[in-house]
Write a protein that holds these residues in place. Structure first.
Motif, short mmCIF file in Angstrom:
data_model
loop_
_atom_site.label_atom_id
_atom_site.label_comp_id
_atom_site.label_asym_id
_atom_site.label_seq_id
_atom_site.Cartn_x
_atom_site.Cartn_y
_atom_site.Cartn_z
N GLY A 9 6.36 33.57 41.27
CA GLY A 9 5.85 33.87 39.94
C GLY A 9 5.93 32.71 38.99
N SER A 10 6.40 31.54 39.44
CA SER A 10 6.56 30.41 38.52
C SER A 10 5.40 29.42 38.61
N GLU A 11 4.43 29.66 39.49
CA GLU A 11 3.35 28.69 39.66
C GLU A 11 2.58 28.48 38.36
N GLU A 12 2.34 29.58 37.62
CA GLU A 12 1.59 29.46 36.37
C GLU A 12 2.39 28.68 35.33
N ILE A 13 3.71 28.88 35.34
CA ILE A 13 4.55 28.14 34.40
C ILE A 13 4.55 26.66 34.75
N GLN A 14 4.65 26.34 36.05
CA GLN A 14 4.62 24.94 36.48
C GLN A 14 3.29 24.28 36.13
N LEU A 15 2.19 25.01 36.28
CA LEU A 15 0.88 24.47 35.91
C LEU A 15 0.82 24.15 34.42
N TYR A 16 1.34 25.04 33.62
CA TYR A 16 1.36 24.83 32.17
C TYR A 16 2.16 23.58 31.83
N MET A 17 3.35 23.44 32.42
CA MET A 17 4.20 22.29 32.13
C MET A 17 3.54 20.99 32.62
N ARG A 18 2.96 21.00 33.82
CA ARG A 18 2.28 19.79 34.31
C ARG A 18 1.14 19.40 33.39
N THR A 19 0.47 20.41 32.83
CA THR A 19 -0.67 20.13 31.95
C THR A 19 -0.21 19.40 30.69
N LEU A 40 -2.11 30.87 28.12
CA LEU A 40 -2.45 32.27 28.34
C LEU A 40 -2.18 32.68 29.78
N GLY A 41 -2.48 31.78 30.71
CA GLY A 41 -2.27 32.09 32.13
C GLY A 41 -0.82 32.26 32.51
N MET A 42 0.08 31.74 31.70
CA MET A 42 1.51 31.82 31.99
C MET A 42 2.06 33.24 31.79
N ASP A 43 1.45 34.04 30.91
CA ASP A 43 1.93 35.39 30.60
C ASP A 43 3.39 35.39 30.16
N GLU A 431 17.59 25.26 36.42
CA GLU A 431 16.18 25.02 36.71
C GLU A 431 15.79 23.55 36.60
N HIS A 432 16.58 22.75 35.90
CA HIS A 432 16.27 21.33 35.79
C HIS A 432 16.54 20.61 37.12
N SER A 433 17.71 20.82 37.68
CA SER A 433 18.10 20.13 38.92
C SER A 433 17.82 20.97 40.16
N ARG A 434 17.51 22.25 39.97
CA ARG A 434 17.34 23.20 41.06
C ARG A 434 18.65 23.43 41.81
N ASN A 435 19.76 23.04 41.22
CA ASN A 435 21.07 23.25 41.84
C ASN A 435 21.62 24.62 41.46
N THR A 436 22.43 25.17 42.35
CA THR A 436 23.23 26.35 42.04
C THR A 436 24.68 25.91 42.02
N ASN A 473 8.19 34.46 32.54
CA ASN A 473 7.32 35.63 32.54
C ASN A 473 7.99 36.75 33.32
N ARG A 474 7.36 37.93 33.33
CA ARG A 474 8.02 39.09 33.91
C ARG A 474 8.24 38.92 35.42
N ARG A 475 7.28 38.32 36.11
CA ARG A 475 7.46 38.12 37.56
C ARG A 475 8.66 37.21 37.81
N TYR A 476 8.78 36.17 37.00
CA TYR A 476 9.90 35.24 37.10
C TYR A 476 11.23 35.96 36.87
N MET A 477 11.28 36.77 35.81
CA MET A 477 12.51 37.49 35.49
C MET A 477 12.87 38.50 36.57
N ASP A 478 11.86 39.15 37.17
CA ASP A 478 12.12 40.13 38.22
C ASP A 478 12.81 39.47 39.42
N VAL A 479 12.39 38.25 39.76
CA VAL A 479 13.03 37.55 40.87
C VAL A 479 14.49 37.25 40.52
#
Length: 572
Positions: A9-19, A40-43, A431-436, A473-479
């Motif tokens: 669900g993060s692909e739209e967010i990544q597209l927005y940030m890359r843009t 708008l596509g990020m929802d 989310e910056h480093s992708r580390n847990t 977005n909601r898909r992101y939060m659901d994960v």
């Protein structure tokens, strides 16, 4: 622990940030309109009605609280790391422009009085915060324009601005009908814009907005230079060498730590009680009466800390402000405001100089008298935004003798609790480093619950440090929720990345499970819930924590300061 990184669900967010990052590489202005489609596509969860014709009042309120009021006149927002960067890129003397601020976001900014807003940024997180906010603001502005342009009610708004009439019940009703708002939504707009409410609505009705942004310098070097300049200002304003003192680092705010250590408000209880009686604030008066009659469980100390903040903002509180500035150095407290870079104030507290008889009674731990022999200091800062936390803590780690503790107290959104609850994580996904990050949190519910009146303390939580408030977005939060992440904020991950570098001989890794249990100093993270993003309208933009927000803030502060004072007393 199962390694499942929330990416669905993060692909739209990544597209927005890359843009927007690719566009901001240009040396010219970037029109906000070019970002609307991917926005708008990020929802975004904070902009749920972005695609609708209906006005998203919650999103508009959220942005209005976090952008300076001059945004109504602003066409161009220019972002830079320091006064030097602005001058280098053709904006000399920006600090001679009008200083402007927003009530809900601490960020140094200056307005040229015409159309340009200069904003100081500390990290990429400021970009991830500002750009979506400006895009949201423009979308909602232009929705209002479509409804108000040419409408008869526009003339009435002009009369209000000219002082020829006031906003009465009839005008409110016609505004609600024209804008498609409920009376409650109209009250929310009036609450944030107050007496100026007709002016922004008139401005929106008269013209569409076409805002632009420009990033003057985007290199990591410039962020590091700004942070070095910030630290240099701190070091030069302290009459001893910070490089020779062990440090208890606290990231919180500029009021709760010093209120509890100085005791200033509690020594002026009668003066503050008189202010409450004469203020005309019925809610405050009722709460004080209930506290005196012991009809509510509220903390008397917290109540007077809250009253002090309001009192110092009044003309009659000016003398008290000057007294406070004279008294705090007597108990080892120094305030240092930042200059020429991002807005992060610092406070230095010498533990051996504390006046034990002035302390909040909740801080009197066993053996505290031994602090007279301590050479340690508390370094408390007003928390930075996102990755700014990494830059600041990395700079401090390279500049002081050693850390004895690193403690973070900050706001967060909750997916499973209520606003006012306290969350204590021992797992943080960044989310910056992708580390847990896995770590031994110095705090548990038992450290906080005795001092928490209205909320619940939830320990053993899993937190996620996101890139920005709109970048969800909601898909992101659901994960996240399915993986057990219920504590959503922006600083814990960056702070832990810096803590890792204070333990290991290399830069923080990426996309790993990182074990911080062997770290040689104390780590404590306490978050209090200020937002509930999955509940419509349940954000700081929709409801203010106000006095009751003091409850989790001070419960966390008590826990942190008791930990610091106990550790230092035991070490002596």
């Amino acid at each position: 622990m199962e390694r499942t990184v929330p990416t669905t669900g993060s692909e739209e967010i990544q597209l927005y940030m890359r843009t927007y990052y690719s566009l901001l590489r240009t040396t010219d202005e970037v029109q906000i309109q070019t970002l609307v489609e991917t926005h708008l596509g990020m929802d975004s969860l904070l902009h749920v009605d972005a695609r609708e014709d209906a006005i998203d009042v919650s999103a508009l309120v959220y942005c209005s609280l976090r952008l300076p009021s001059c945004i109504w006149q602003t066409r161009l927002v220019v972002m830079g790391q320091s006064e030097r960067v602005f001058a280098w890129r053709g904006y000399p003397n920006v600090e001679q422009w009008q200083s402007v601020a927003a009530p809900g976001r601490r960020r140094r900014a200056f307005f040229d009085g015409q159309e340009t807003l200069a904003v100081y940024i500390a990290s990429l997180s400021d970009i991830d915060d500002l750009v979506p906010m400006l895009t949201t603001f423009q979308i909602e502005w232009n929705k209002i324009h479509m409804r108000l342009h040419g409408a008869p009610v526009l003339a009435d708004l002009a009369d209000c601005v000219a002082g020829k009439r006031s906003v009465d019940a009839d005008l409110r009703a016609r505004l609600c009908q024209t804008l498609g708002l409920s009376p409650e939504d109209m009250r929310r707009l009036e609450a944030i814009w107050q007496d100026e409410c007709p002016a922004p609505l008139l401005e929106m009705g008269q013209r569409r907005t076409r805002m632009a942004v420009r990033l003057l310098a985007g290199s990591q070097v410039e962020y590091r230079k700004a942070t070095q300049s910030w630290w240099g200002n701190v070091a030069v304003n302290v009459p001893f060498d910070l490089g020779e003192r062990p440090v208890y680092f606290i990231s919180s705010n500029t009021h709760s730590v010093v209120n509890m250590l100085s005791g200033f408000a509690l020594r002026r209880e009668q003066e503050l009680a008189r202010y409450v009686r004469e203020s005309g604030d019925a809610d405050l008066q009722a709460e004080y009466a209930d506290i005196q009659a012991q009809q509510v469980p509220s903390s008397r100390e917290n109540f007077f800390y809250y009253v002090l903040k309001k009192y110092l903002q009044t003309p009659e509180g000016r003398d008290a402000w000057e007294e406070r500035e004279r008294e705090e150095p007597l108990c080892g407290i120094r305030h240092i405001d930042s200059r020429h870079v991002f807005d992060v104030a610092a406070q230095i507290v010498e533990l051996r100089a504390l006046r034990l008889d002035w302390l909040d009674p909740r801080l009197r731990v066993p053996g505290i008298e031994r602090l007279a022999d301590s050479d340690a200091i508390i370094l408390n800062i007003d928390y930075p935004l996102g990755m700014g936390a990494y830059h600041v803590l990395s700079q401090i780690a390279a500049s002081v003798a050693s850390f004895r503790g690193v403690y973070i107290l900050g706001k967060a959104a909750t997916l499973n609790g209520r606003i006012g609850d306290v969350m204590i994580p021992n797992v943080v996904h960044d989310e910056h480093s992708r580390n847990t990050y896995l770590f031994d949190n110095a705090f548990s519910a038992a450290h906080v619950s005795p001092h928490l009146t209205y909320g619940t303390a939830l320990d053993n939580q899993k937190a996620i440090s996101v890139r920005g408030t709109f970048l969800q977005n909601r898909r992101y939060m659901d994960v996240f929720y399915r993986e057990g992440y219920t504590d959503i904020e922006m600083e814990a991950g960056p702070y832990l990345s810096a803590a890792y570098e204070a333990m290991r001989p290399r830069r923080y890794p990426r996309d790993e499970v990182v074990n911080l249990y062997p770290i040689p100093f104390d780590i404590g993270i306490i978050h209090y819930a200020s937002d509930k993003p999955t509940g419509k309208g349940q954000t700081l933009g929709a409801r203010h924590l106000s006095y009751f927000g003091m409850d989790p803030t001070y419960a966390g502060t008590v826990a942190i300061l008791r930990r610091v004072l106990s550790l230092e007393s035991e070490s002596l």
